[in-house]
Design a protein around this motif. Structure first.
Motif, PDB file in Angstrom:
ATOM      1  N   GLU A 216     -20.962   2.901  43.106  1.00  0.00           N
ATOM      2  CA  GLU A 216     -19.700   3.608  43.228  1.00  0.00           C
ATOM      3  C   GLU A 216     -19.699   4.907  42.435  1.00  0.00           C
ATOM      4  O   GLU A 216     -18.713   5.657  42.479  1.00  0.00           O
ATOM      5  N   ARG A 217     -20.780   5.163  41.713  1.00  0.00           N
ATOM      6  CA  ARG A 217     -20.832   6.386  40.932  1.00  0.00           C
ATOM      7  C   ARG A 217     -21.012   7.595  41.853  1.00  0.00           C
ATOM      8  O   ARG A 217     -21.498   7.488  42.978  1.00  0.00           O
ATOM      9  N   VAL A 218     -20.615   8.755  41.362  1.00  0.00           N
ATOM     10  CA  VAL A 218     -20.668   9.993  42.132  1.00  0.00           C
ATOM     11  C   VAL A 218     -21.898  10.785  41.717  1.00  0.00           C
ATOM     12  O   VAL A 218     -22.140  10.996  40.527  1.00  0.00           O
ATOM     13  N   PHE A 219     -22.665  11.235  42.689  1.00  0.00           N
ATOM     14  CA  PHE A 219     -23.859  12.026  42.431  1.00  0.00           C
ATOM     15  C   PHE A 219     -23.577  13.497  42.757  1.00  0.00           C
ATOM     16  O   PHE A 219     -22.720  13.780  43.591  1.00  0.00           O
ATOM     17  N   PRO A 220     -24.330  14.418  42.103  1.00  0.00           N
ATOM     18  CA  PRO A 220     -25.410  14.249  41.133  1.00  0.00           C
ATOM     19  C   PRO A 220     -24.941  13.555  39.847  1.00  0.00           C
ATOM     20  O   PRO A 220     -23.784  13.622  39.486  1.00  0.00           O
ATOM     21  N   TYR A 221     -25.918  12.929  39.175  1.00  0.00           N
ATOM     22  CA  TYR A 221     -25.628  12.082  38.025  1.00  0.00           C
ATOM     23  C   TYR A 221     -26.691  12.306  36.957  1.00  0.00           C
ATOM     24  O   TYR A 221     -27.885  12.352  37.249  1.00  0.00           O
ATOM     25  N   ILE A 222     -26.245  12.455  35.704  1.00  0.00           N
ATOM     26  CA  ILE A 222     -27.150  12.640  34.572  1.00  0.00           C
ATOM     27  C   ILE A 222     -27.170  11.362  33.750  1.00  0.00           C
ATOM     28  O   ILE A 222     -26.111  10.823  33.413  1.00  0.00           O
ATOM     29  N   SER A 223     -28.361  10.879  33.417  1.00  0.00           N
ATOM     30  CA  SER A 223     -28.474   9.658  32.618  1.00  0.00           C
ATOM     31  C   SER A 223     -29.579   9.805  31.585  1.00  0.00           C
ATOM     32  O   SER A 223     -30.446  10.680  31.702  1.00  0.00           O
ATOM     33  N   VAL A 224     -29.532   8.930  30.587  1.00  0.00           N
ATOM     34  CA  VAL A 224     -30.489   8.965  29.477  1.00  0.00           C
ATOM     35  C   VAL A 224     -31.185   7.618  29.370  1.00  0.00           C
ATOM     36  O   VAL A 224     -30.566   6.559  29.534  1.00  0.00           O
ATOM     37  N   MET A 225     -32.472   7.671  29.061  1.00  0.00           N
ATOM     38  CA  MET A 225     -33.264   6.457  28.861  1.00  0.00           C
ATOM     39  C   MET A 225     -34.213   6.666  27.688  1.00  0.00           C
ATOM     40  O   MET A 225     -34.858   7.711  27.571  1.00  0.00           O
ATOM     41  N   VAL A 226     -34.280   5.685  26.794  1.00  0.00           N
ATOM     42  CA  VAL A 226     -35.254   5.657  25.700  1.00  0.00           C
ATOM     43  C   VAL A 226     -36.184   4.479  25.943  1.00  0.00           C
ATOM     44  O   VAL A 226     -35.727   3.366  26.210  1.00  0.00           O
ATOM     45  N   ASN A 227     -37.484   4.720  25.834  1.00  0.00           N
ATOM     46  CA  ASN A 227     -38.455   3.696  26.224  1.00  0.00           C
ATOM     47  C   ASN A 227     -39.583   3.617  25.197  1.00  0.00           C
ATOM     48  O   ASN A 227     -40.042   4.636  24.675  1.00  0.00           O
ATOM     49  N   ASN A 228     -40.018   2.394  24.914  1.00  0.00           N
ATOM     50  CA  ASN A 228     -41.185   2.177  24.048  1.00  0.00           C
ATOM     51  C   ASN A 228     -42.402   1.736  24.852  1.00  0.00           C
ATOM     52  O   ASN A 228     -43.340   1.152  24.309  1.00  0.00           O
ATOM     53  N   GLY A 229     -42.361   2.003  26.151  1.00  0.00           N
ATOM     54  CA  GLY A 229     -43.465   1.635  27.030  1.00  0.00           C
ATOM     55  C   GLY A 229     -43.280   0.309  27.745  1.00  0.00           C
ATOM     56  O   GLY A 229     -44.027  -0.019  28.661  1.00  0.00           O
ATOM     57  N   SER A 230     -42.266  -0.463  27.353  1.00  0.00           N
ATOM     58  CA  SER A 230     -42.081  -1.798  27.916  1.00  0.00           C
ATOM     59  C   SER A 230     -41.123  -1.818  29.107  1.00  0.00           C
ATOM     60  O   SER A 230     -41.045  -2.814  29.829  1.00  0.00           O
TER      61      SER A 230
END
Length: 359
Positions: free
Chosen positions: A174-188
């Protein structure tokens, strides 16, 4: 509580405007006298506020026109690969063609603990509504120049990614695009394209940056565990808050980069500039003694995938409680207590009057 609210107001003010004499560079916010008075009033809260005048451009980590030191052996500062094309006005990561991937990466690792990146970008193409894709990713990661399925770069990365996604792969969203998101990852963690990265997203916002007739900007600030993403998309020379997360731990010695990818749908994905600023922030002796190159990318809060439910505004219902949200929550609770007390007093008084009549 009032001090925290005022601190947030000053901080947004400091980011809210560009320097009139320096094109593309934001700051400086309130004057030094006013700012000093507020800082003295706020006390310990002021330690979380950085002065917009104390930012220093780091050219070795910046991509600025004219584009020198790109792909040349003598002054190599940036490398590019895939479909990336260098022109005098922009770096095109992908053309408006199907199945293209491109990226550009800083050649030098960044050892700044506190930094701010301003990105001037443009996403445009001939595709109509929901017939374009896929978007741009901005990176601060351990590995560089590794192609892959995540907007033209590798999955299971170590570090930080900001996704500027233009196409909704999840038809149920239901979100409206374009959309900005953030992700932090340790490789897993793996980025799930079919769900637009919803399971691994820390926070996000809707941002109408595609096919704009004016310049579009994005800023990413990381300082003392606080990660903030702001946008300037309305040609008003003002920042608009998009993402604000605390408790983020990022190591030093990673690389900045940008990548983009197209599939069956396509767009032009252009980077005009990437400017990195060093934030002059004081750290405690304990913080200075840490080997920041050995920190594992992490966030001190985790959300269960079942909590990542969209609402019609494009935001997560389970987003972290910011200072304003806490303030409003406490204010509503206080108003509720007052209303209950008034109602209780009125009811009690009427009962007393009724008992008197019986006597």
């Amino acid at each position: 509580m009032a001090a925290a609210a005022a601190a947030g107001w000053i901080w947004l003010w400091g980011w809210g405007r560009r320097c009139p004499g320096r094109s593309g560079l934001r700051g400086p916010g309130p004057g030094p006298t006013i700012l000093l008075l507020f800082l003295l009033l706020l006390g310990p809260v002021a330690a979380d506020i950085t002065d917009g005048n104390s930012e220093h451009l780091k050219r070795e980590h910046s991509l600025i026109k004219p584009y020198h030191g790109i792909g040349s052996s003598s002054t190599l500062l940036w490398d590019f690969q895939g479909s990336t094309m260098l022109t005098s006005q922009y770096v095109r990561l992908t053309p408006d063609e199907r199945s293209k991937e491109g990226s550009i990466w800083n050649h030098l690792p960044c050892f700044l603990k506190d930094w701010e990146m301003h990105v001037h970008f443009k996403v445009h193409g001939a595709g109509k509504k929901n017939l374009h894709g896929d978007g741009i990713a901005l990176w601060y990661t351990r590995d560089r120049l590794v192609p892959g399925p995540v907007f033209g770069s590798k999955d299971n990365f170590h570090g930080l990614a900001i996704f500027l996604d233009t196409y909704p792969n999840d038809e149920t969203t239901e979100r409206v695009f374009p959309y900005i998101s953030v992700m932090v990852n340790n490789g897993s963690l793996s980025y799930d394209h079919s769900k637009d990265g919803r399971w691994t997203e820390l926070a996000g916002c809707t941002a109408d940056f595609r096919n704009r007739d004016h310049d579009t900007f994005l800023a990413v600030r990381y300082s003392r565990g606080r990660l903030t993403v702001m946008t300037d998309l309305e040609d008003k020379n003002e920042w608009k808050n998009c993402i604000d997360i605390t408790g983020v731990r990022l190591p030093t010695g990673y690389y900045f980069g940008a990548s983009a990818g197209t599939g069956d749908l396509s767009d032009n994905h252009d980077i005009i500039s990437m400017k990195l600023f060093q934030l002059m922030v004081e750290h405690t002796p304990d913080e200075e003694s840490i080997d920041w190159t050995k920190i594992e990318p992490s966030v001190n809060f985790l959300k269960s995938p079942k909590d990542n439910v969209d609402d019609p505004t494009g935001n997560f219902r389970s987003g972290p409680l910011t200072g304003w949200r806490v303030f409003l929550l406490l204010l509503c609770a206080l108003l509720g207590i007052i209303v209950c007390a008034v109602v209780g007093a009125v009811v009690f008084q009427k009962r007393q009057e009724r008992n008197k009549r019986f006597y």
